[in-house]
Design an enzyme around this catalytic site. Structure first.
Site, PDB file in Angstrom:
ATOM      1  N   SER A  62       0.796  -1.235   0.000  1.00 37.59           N
ATOM      2  CA  SER A  62       0.000   0.000   0.000  1.00 37.59           C
ATOM      3  C   SER A  62       0.825   1.280   0.000  1.00 37.59           C
ATOM      4  CB  SER A  62      -0.949   0.019   1.195  1.00 37.59           C
ATOM      5  OG  SER A  62      -2.039  -0.834   0.971  1.00 37.59           O
ATOM      6  N   LYS A  65       0.199   3.854  -2.630  1.00 34.79           N
ATOM      7  CA  LYS A  65      -0.817   4.907  -2.574  1.00 34.79           C
ATOM      8  C   LYS A  65      -0.220   6.307  -2.428  1.00 34.79           C
ATOM      9  CE  LYS A  65      -4.446   1.912  -0.690  1.00 34.79           C
ATOM     10  NZ  LYS A  65      -3.884   0.769   0.018  1.00 34.79           N
ATOM     11  N   SER A 122      -5.788   3.507   4.648  1.00 33.71           N
ATOM     12  CA  SER A 122      -5.219   2.759   3.519  1.00 33.71           C
ATOM     13  C   SER A 122      -6.288   2.019   2.730  1.00 33.71           C
ATOM     14  CB  SER A 122      -4.149   1.778   4.013  1.00 33.71           C
ATOM     15  OG  SER A 122      -3.364   1.319   2.943  1.00 33.71           O
ATOM     16  N   LYS A 230       2.959   6.702   4.967  1.00 33.15           N
ATOM     17  CA  LYS A 230       2.158   5.591   4.457  1.00 33.15           C
ATOM     18  C   LYS A 230       2.805   4.255   4.798  1.00 33.15           C
ATOM     19  CE  LYS A 230      -1.460   4.124   2.579  1.00 33.15           C
ATOM     20  NZ  LYS A 230      -1.320   3.079   3.633  1.00 33.15           N
TER      21      LYS A 230
END
Length: 385
Positions: A62, A65, A122, A230
């Site tokens: 993730s 992202k 997320s 993130k």
């Protein structure tokens, strides 16, 4: 090498680091980083303070992202979309598995709320919904992700989706590197600082308080100065993070890829950030104006001057010892164009140049013409009577 020798070597390294001008790169073993790759970068200058295997292309989960968020923020800033725009969720976006906020087909949510879901929780479904709204389809949005990566010089990156899910057949090609993650993290955090309105939130809600969000980045709560950014994890990628922080005016990003557990990932990121703040500092000298430079043969006798700010990373404690020297041309000949170089600001430390910026003309100065000369002569004559 025996443990005693390793300990002595590490102690020696820690003693000399504060006296080094240039950032140093040491091996993962010396900092005990439990990951496949990592990098520590100062965000405003892009200076690498530490790296290990930073260019290996690996699945990012993730952390992908970050690029999704960057493109959405670009679109908001350019006026293509607004954070208040309402997005209608497609059946495809609603079908995303993994981390999600359980969007339903036909559900409506603002761009800002969807961004909050992507950044804090997320949410894979929210990432796809945003991609479809910005570009019409996820595939078109992914094309833009790869274009943006190329623009940023991310040479070890290829995206195939917006969220980092890697269980599809084509996901084998969904790869990036620790260095490339650091690059896009710097771009997001420096070009869109307003993103910290989301990245620093520990807990929030959507759907009028009915659905809770908790930040997947625990460093936000437990690391002093944390600003984002993130996390990501899959069975293929392991545990990954791009962790950003700011202390004493210095912004750092620590990227960890392929850690064995969530806790080891977080500890590795903290180790890198602690190292950066313990041994380095950001020296910054602001923009300014120099003295006017005489102009020969111009409609004006002198031209104003200007120089940009300068920043560089130094060993901690050395930032107060930098000497700034301004050197200007004795004169320049007309015509002069704004932006022409008329001097230089040089920054030195311990007698060595660590950087410089040009001093430029602040405005145009045209060459004097015959009529101007006659006019000046007449003014001079009038002034003597």
């Amino acid at each position: 090498m025996c443990k005693k020798q390793i300990s002595l070597l590490l102690c020696a390294l820690l003693l000399i680091i504060p006296f080094l001008i240039c950032p140093v790169r040491v091996s993962s073993a010396e900092l005990d980083i439990d990951a496949k790759s990592c990098i520590l970068m100062e965000m405003t200058t892009g200076t690498v303070l530490y790296e290990y295997n930073a260019d290996e292309a690996l699945p990012p989960a993730s952390v992908t992202k970050i690029m999704t968020i960057l493109i959405v923020m670009d679109a908001i800033d350019s006026g293509v979309i607004s954070s208040d725009d309402i997005v209608t969720v497609s059946s495809y976006a609603a079908s995303m598995g993994g981390s999600q906020v359980y969007l339903e087909e036909g559900e409506e949510m603002s761009v800002g709320e969807l961004l909050k879901c992507v950044i804090i929780a997320s949410a894979n479904d929210a990432a796809v919904a945003l991609a479809e709204y910005v570009s019409g389809s996820e595939s078109a949005f992914v094309e833009r992700m790869n274009e943006r990566a190329a623009e940023l010089g991310m040479t070890n990156t290829h995206f195939v989706n917006t969220n980092g899910l890697d269980d599809a057949p084509d996901a084998e090609e969904h790869l990036t590197s620790a260095r490339d993650i650091a690059i896009m993290s710097c771009e997001l955090m420096t070009k869109h600082p307003e993103v910290t309105e989301y990245t620093t939130v520990w807990m929030d809600t959507i759907r009028n308080g009915e659905f809770g969000l908790t930040n997947t980045n625990r460093l936000i709560r437990f690391y002093r100065g944390a600003t984002g950014l993130k996390t990501g994890s899959t069975s293929k990628a392991g545990f990954c993070i791009s962790a950003t922080a700011e202390r004493d005016g210095m912004q750092l990003v620590a990227v960890i890829m392929g850690a064995a557990t969530r806790d080891s990932r977080n500890e590795a990121a903290k180790t890198l950030l602690d190292y950066g703040y313990a041994y380095f500092a950001l020296y910054t000298s602001g923009e300014g104006e120099g003295d006017p430079v005489p102009v020969t043969g111009g409609k004006c006798d002198a031209v104003g001057t200007y120089y940009e700010s300068f920043s560089c990373v130094l060993a901690k404690g050395k930032d107060s010892e930098v000497t700034k020297t301004i050197t200007l041309e004795k004169s320049v000949s007309a015509p002069v164009s704004a932006g022409d170089t008329v001097g230089e600001v040089t920054y030195t430390l311990d007698g060595e140049v660590i950087g410089s910026v040009p001093i430029t003309a602040a405005e145009d100065v045209l060459r004097i013409g015959y009529l101007d000369i006659i006019y000046r002569m007449l003014l001079s004559l009038i002034g003597t009577n």
